[in-house]
Design a protein around this motif. Structure first.
Motif, PDB file in Angstrom:
ATOM      1  N   PRO A 259       0.824  -1.219   0.000  1.00  0.00           N
ATOM      2  CA  PRO A 259       0.000   0.000   0.000  1.00  0.00           C
ATOM      3  C   PRO A 259       0.856   1.265   0.000  1.00  0.00           C
ATOM      4  O   PRO A 259       0.474   2.283  -0.582  1.00  0.00           O
ATOM      5  CB  PRO A 259      -0.817  -0.135   1.294  1.00  0.00           C
ATOM      6  CG  PRO A 259      -0.877  -1.607   1.543  1.00  0.00           C
ATOM      7  CD  PRO A 259       0.435  -2.158   1.072  1.00  0.00           C
ATOM      8  N   ALA A 260       2.023   1.206   0.667  1.00  0.00           N
ATOM      9  CA  ALA A 260       2.906   2.381   0.699  1.00  0.00           C
ATOM     10  C   ALA A 260       3.413   2.714  -0.699  1.00  0.00           C
ATOM     11  O   ALA A 260       3.538   3.893  -1.063  1.00  0.00           O
ATOM     12  CB  ALA A 260       4.079   2.131   1.639  1.00  0.00           C
ATOM     13  N   MET A 261       3.702   1.683  -1.502  1.00  0.00           N
ATOM     14  CA  MET A 261       4.186   1.929  -2.864  1.00  0.00           C
ATOM     15  C   MET A 261       3.095   2.564  -3.720  1.00  0.00           C
ATOM     16  O   MET A 261       3.355   3.487  -4.487  1.00  0.00           O
ATOM     17  CB  MET A 261       4.666   0.619  -3.493  1.00  0.00           C
ATOM     18  CG  MET A 261       5.919   0.052  -2.859  1.00  0.00           C
ATOM     19  SD  MET A 261       6.282  -1.632  -3.407  1.00  0.00           S
ATOM     20  CE  MET A 261       6.573  -1.375  -5.152  1.00  0.00           C
ATOM     21  N   ALA A 262       1.855   2.045  -3.582  1.00  0.00           N
ATOM     22  CA  ALA A 262       0.749   2.638  -4.332  1.00  0.00           C
ATOM     23  C   ALA A 262       0.526   4.085  -3.920  1.00  0.00           C
ATOM     24  O   ALA A 262       0.274   4.964  -4.758  1.00  0.00           O
ATOM     25  CB  ALA A 262      -0.519   1.818  -4.113  1.00  0.00           C
ATOM     26  N   ALA A 263       0.648   4.345  -2.595  1.00  0.00           N
ATOM     27  CA  ALA A 263       0.493   5.728  -2.115  1.00  0.00           C
ATOM     28  C   ALA A 263       1.615   6.604  -2.633  1.00  0.00           C
ATOM     29  O   ALA A 263       1.400   7.769  -2.999  1.00  0.00           O
ATOM     30  CB  ALA A 263       0.460   5.734  -0.591  1.00  0.00           C
ATOM     31  N   ASP A 264       2.842   6.049  -2.663  1.00  0.00           N
ATOM     32  CA  ASP A 264       3.987   6.796  -3.193  1.00  0.00           C
ATOM     33  C   ASP A 264       3.708   7.302  -4.602  1.00  0.00           C
ATOM     34  O   ASP A 264       3.986   8.465  -4.939  1.00  0.00           O
ATOM     35  CB  ASP A 264       5.235   5.912  -3.222  1.00  0.00           C
ATOM     36  CG  ASP A 264       5.906   5.792  -1.870  1.00  0.00           C
ATOM     37  OD1 ASP A 264       5.528   6.550  -0.957  1.00  0.00           O
ATOM     38  OD2 ASP A 264       6.800   4.941  -1.728  1.00  0.00           O
ATOM     39  N   GLU A 265       3.184   6.407  -5.442  1.00  0.00           N
ATOM     40  CA  GLU A 265       2.959   6.768  -6.837  1.00  0.00           C
ATOM     41  C   GLU A 265       1.937   7.888  -6.967  1.00  0.00           C
ATOM     42  O   GLU A 265       2.072   8.772  -7.813  1.00  0.00           O
ATOM     43  CB  GLU A 265       2.502   5.541  -7.639  1.00  0.00           C
ATOM     44  CG  GLU A 265       3.546   4.436  -7.732  1.00  0.00           C
ATOM     45  CD  GLU A 265       4.820   4.901  -8.404  1.00  0.00           C
ATOM     46  OE1 GLU A 265       4.737   5.643  -9.400  1.00  0.00           O
ATOM     47  OE2 GLU A 265       5.906   4.519  -7.939  1.00  0.00           O
ATOM     48  N   LYS A 266       0.905   7.849  -6.109  1.00  0.00           N
ATOM     49  CA  LYS A 266      -0.082   8.938  -6.140  1.00  0.00           C
ATOM     50  C   LYS A 266       0.562  10.267  -5.740  1.00  0.00           C
ATOM     51  O   LYS A 266       0.312  11.310  -6.350  1.00  0.00           O
ATOM     52  CB  LYS A 266      -1.247   8.619  -5.200  1.00  0.00           C
ATOM     53  CG  LYS A 266      -2.151   7.493  -5.684  1.00  0.00           C
ATOM     54  CD  LYS A 266      -3.277   7.257  -4.690  1.00  0.00           C
ATOM     55  CE  LYS A 266      -4.217   6.179  -5.169  1.00  0.00           C
ATOM     56  NZ  LYS A 266      -4.994   6.617  -6.359  1.00  0.00           N
ATOM     57  N   VAL A 267       1.407  10.223  -4.704  1.00  0.00           N
ATOM     58  CA  VAL A 267       2.078  11.442  -4.266  1.00  0.00           C
ATOM     59  C   VAL A 267       3.081  11.901  -5.315  1.00  0.00           C
ATOM     60  O   VAL A 267       3.217  13.111  -5.581  1.00  0.00           O
ATOM     61  CB  VAL A 267       2.768  11.206  -2.910  1.00  0.00           C
ATOM     62  CG1 VAL A 267       3.610  12.416  -2.522  1.00  0.00           C
ATOM     63  CG2 VAL A 267       1.728  10.927  -1.834  1.00  0.00           C
ATOM     64  N   HIS A 268       3.778  10.941  -5.943  1.00  0.00           N
ATOM     65  CA  HIS A 268       4.734  11.308  -6.987  1.00  0.00           C
ATOM     66  C   HIS A 268       4.054  12.098  -8.103  1.00  0.00           C
ATOM     67  O   HIS A 268       4.626  13.039  -8.647  1.00  0.00           O
ATOM     68  CB  HIS A 268       5.371  10.049  -7.581  1.00  0.00           C
ATOM     69  CG  HIS A 268       6.315   9.359  -6.648  1.00  0.00           C
ATOM     70  ND1 HIS A 268       6.987   8.203  -6.980  1.00  0.00           N
ATOM     71  CD2 HIS A 268       6.699   9.664  -5.383  1.00  0.00           C
ATOM     72  CE1 HIS A 268       7.735   7.827  -5.956  1.00  0.00           C
ATOM     73  NE2 HIS A 268       7.571   8.698  -4.983  1.00  0.00           N
ATOM     74  N   ARG A 269       2.839  11.684  -8.433  1.00  0.00           N
ATOM     75  CA  ARG A 269       2.121  12.390  -9.505  1.00  0.00           C
ATOM     76  C   ARG A 269       1.916  13.851  -9.141  1.00  0.00           C
ATOM     77  O   ARG A 269       2.095  14.746  -9.977  1.00  0.00           O
ATOM     78  CB  ARG A 269       0.766  11.731  -9.750  1.00  0.00           C
ATOM     79  CG  ARG A 269      -0.043  12.391 -10.871  1.00  0.00           C
ATOM     80  CD  ARG A 269      -1.376  11.685 -11.057  1.00  0.00           C
ATOM     81  NE  ARG A 269      -2.097  12.220 -12.197  1.00  0.00           N
ATOM     82  CZ  ARG A 269      -2.894  13.282 -12.154  1.00  0.00           C
ATOM     83  NH1 ARG A 269      -3.041  13.938 -11.010  1.00  0.00           N
ATOM     84  NH2 ARG A 269      -3.527  13.699 -13.238  1.00  0.00           N
ATOM     85  N   GLU A 270       1.566  14.115  -7.878  1.00  0.00           N
ATOM     86  CA  GLU A 270       1.352  15.496  -7.460  1.00  0.00           C
ATOM     87  C   GLU A 270       2.663  16.266  -7.387  1.00  0.00           C
ATOM     88  O   GLU A 270       2.711  17.460  -7.692  1.00  0.00           O
ATOM     89  CB  GLU A 270       0.631  15.521  -6.117  1.00  0.00           C
ATOM     90  CG  GLU A 270      -0.789  14.978  -6.185  1.00  0.00           C
ATOM     91  CD  GLU A 270      -1.604  15.632  -7.278  1.00  0.00           C
ATOM     92  OE1 GLU A 270      -1.657  16.878  -7.327  1.00  0.00           O
ATOM     93  OE2 GLU A 270      -2.180  14.897  -8.102  1.00  0.00           O
TER      94      GLU A 270
END
Length: 369
Positions: free
Chosen positions: A118-129
């Motif tokens: 879940p942390a990796m999926a969250a990382d990718e969302k934050v990376h987009r921003e």
């Protein structure tokens, strides 16, 4: 695009799982290289942010390496989109790379893959921003001249393509089509240049009429310290009443001293040079003329080189189509939208306008009347 996932992350990995993990691994490495490449071209805060993104991709890489049990003996190629980002990072400005990376981060498959944390999926969302924010900085740094170049050239392309298509469809001689295209180029470019000159000149005159002046400075020494209207000047400039009163008192006191007013005590503080922001009227006119002409010349090229008939029309459509798609993709990149979709939209608009005038030209075919 979401990758297929196994039924359970605790089940024994299948060959398909391992292939997917290996693909994730090479993509993470390629993305980290992109961010490091961009970080090397920046300094300060932006370089630190890009390096932090590269480090995060490194953590994701380590996760897939752990699942694979170490470095595989063979690895697939990075995905086309990731490879394209890497190539662009080496050859183009970061604004285009970041705009593409923004879209790439939006398509992360980790949220639907049970083997990604879940942390990796969250990382990718934050990376987009994060990437969106960096791309927004780049867009703001783009000069108005650059945007004017893209849109001015596009105006010239579409308007002159529609003109030569309509004239060409009437069946007139190639020289007349050529003359019409050159006339359309000059008329449009002169109109754009004149319009830009008037616009910028009017804006400069408007700013000049609203900028503060030193008209009343010489009278400050004669104002009553306790009863005067100088504070009103400051209040018209947006200063709070109490601050305006204090500033007025300091200005009057300073004006009575031998040294007179200084830059910090005068009635109007020195601000930005709005004329520099607006730019030169002649410079704006010349650039608009050139941008429009650079686009408008392209549909006329076949006739300039002696072609005629259907061959000239098809070549004009091909040349204009290439440039329309290029400018559309560029606008898409700068706006953070899918470049292919914007390129096709631009192509459709340009060719749609040309189709209308071509059909109109056929209706007035000079060979029929």
């Amino acid at each position: 695009m979401s990758a297929p996932a196994s039924a359970s992350p605790s089940a024994a990995p299948t060959a398909r799982d391992r292939r997917r993990w290996a693909q994730y691994l090479v993509n993470e490495r390629a993305e980290a290289r992109v961010y490091r490449e961009l970080a090397g071209r920046r300094d300060g805060e932006e370089a630190d942010i890009l390096q932090a993104l590269a480090d995060a991709e490194g953590r994701h890489e380590a996760h897939w390496l752990q699942l694979l049990g170490g470095e595989p003996s063979s690895l697939p190629r990075a995905s086309f989109g990731t490879s394209l980002l890497g190539w662009m990072a080496k050859h183009f400005g970061s604004i285009f790379v970041l705009a593409l990376a923004q879209n790439a981060e939006d398509r992360s498959p980790y949220e639907d893959d049970p083997h990604a944390t879940p942390a990796m999926a969250a990382d990718e969302k934050v990376h987009r921003e994060v990437v969106r924010g960096l791309a927004a900085r780049g867009r703001r740094r783009l000069s108005g001249t650059f945007r004017a170049a893209v849109f001015g050239a596009n105006d010239g392309l579409v308007s002159n393509l529609a003109l030569v298509m309509g004239i060409g469809a009437t069946g007139v001689a190639p020289k007349f089509v050529l003359f019409s295209g050159i006339a359309g180029l000059l008329a449009g470019a002169l109109s754009m240049g004149a319009g830009e000159y008037v616009s910028v000149r009017s804006q400069r005159e408007l700013l000049a009429s609203t900028e503060p002046s030193d008209y009343a400075d010489a009278a400050l020494a004669h104002l009553d310290l306790d009863a005067n209207e100088l504070a009103l000047v400051y209040r018209t400039r947006g200063m709070p009443e109490a601050e305006a009163q204090a500033r007025a008192r300091r200005a009057i006191e300073a004006s009575k001293l031998p040294g007179g007013l200084g830059p910090a005590t005068g009635p109007i503080a020195t601000g930005a040079d709005h004329h520099e922001v607006v730019g030169s009227a002649w410079g704006a006119a010349l650039s608009s003329f050139c941008f429009f002409a650079s686009g408008a010349i392209i549909p006329v090229l076949p006739w300039i080189f002696g072609m005629s008939g259907l061959a000239a029309i098809l070549l004009a459509l091909l040349l204009v189509g290439i440039v329309l798609m290029s400018t559309g993709a560029m606008v898409g990149l700068l706006s953070g939208a899918p470049p292919l979709r914007r390129a096709l939209r631009q192509l459709g608009i340009g060719f749609g306008a040309a189709a209308v005038t071509y059909v109109l030209g056929l209706l007035f075919d000079v060979t029929l009347g």
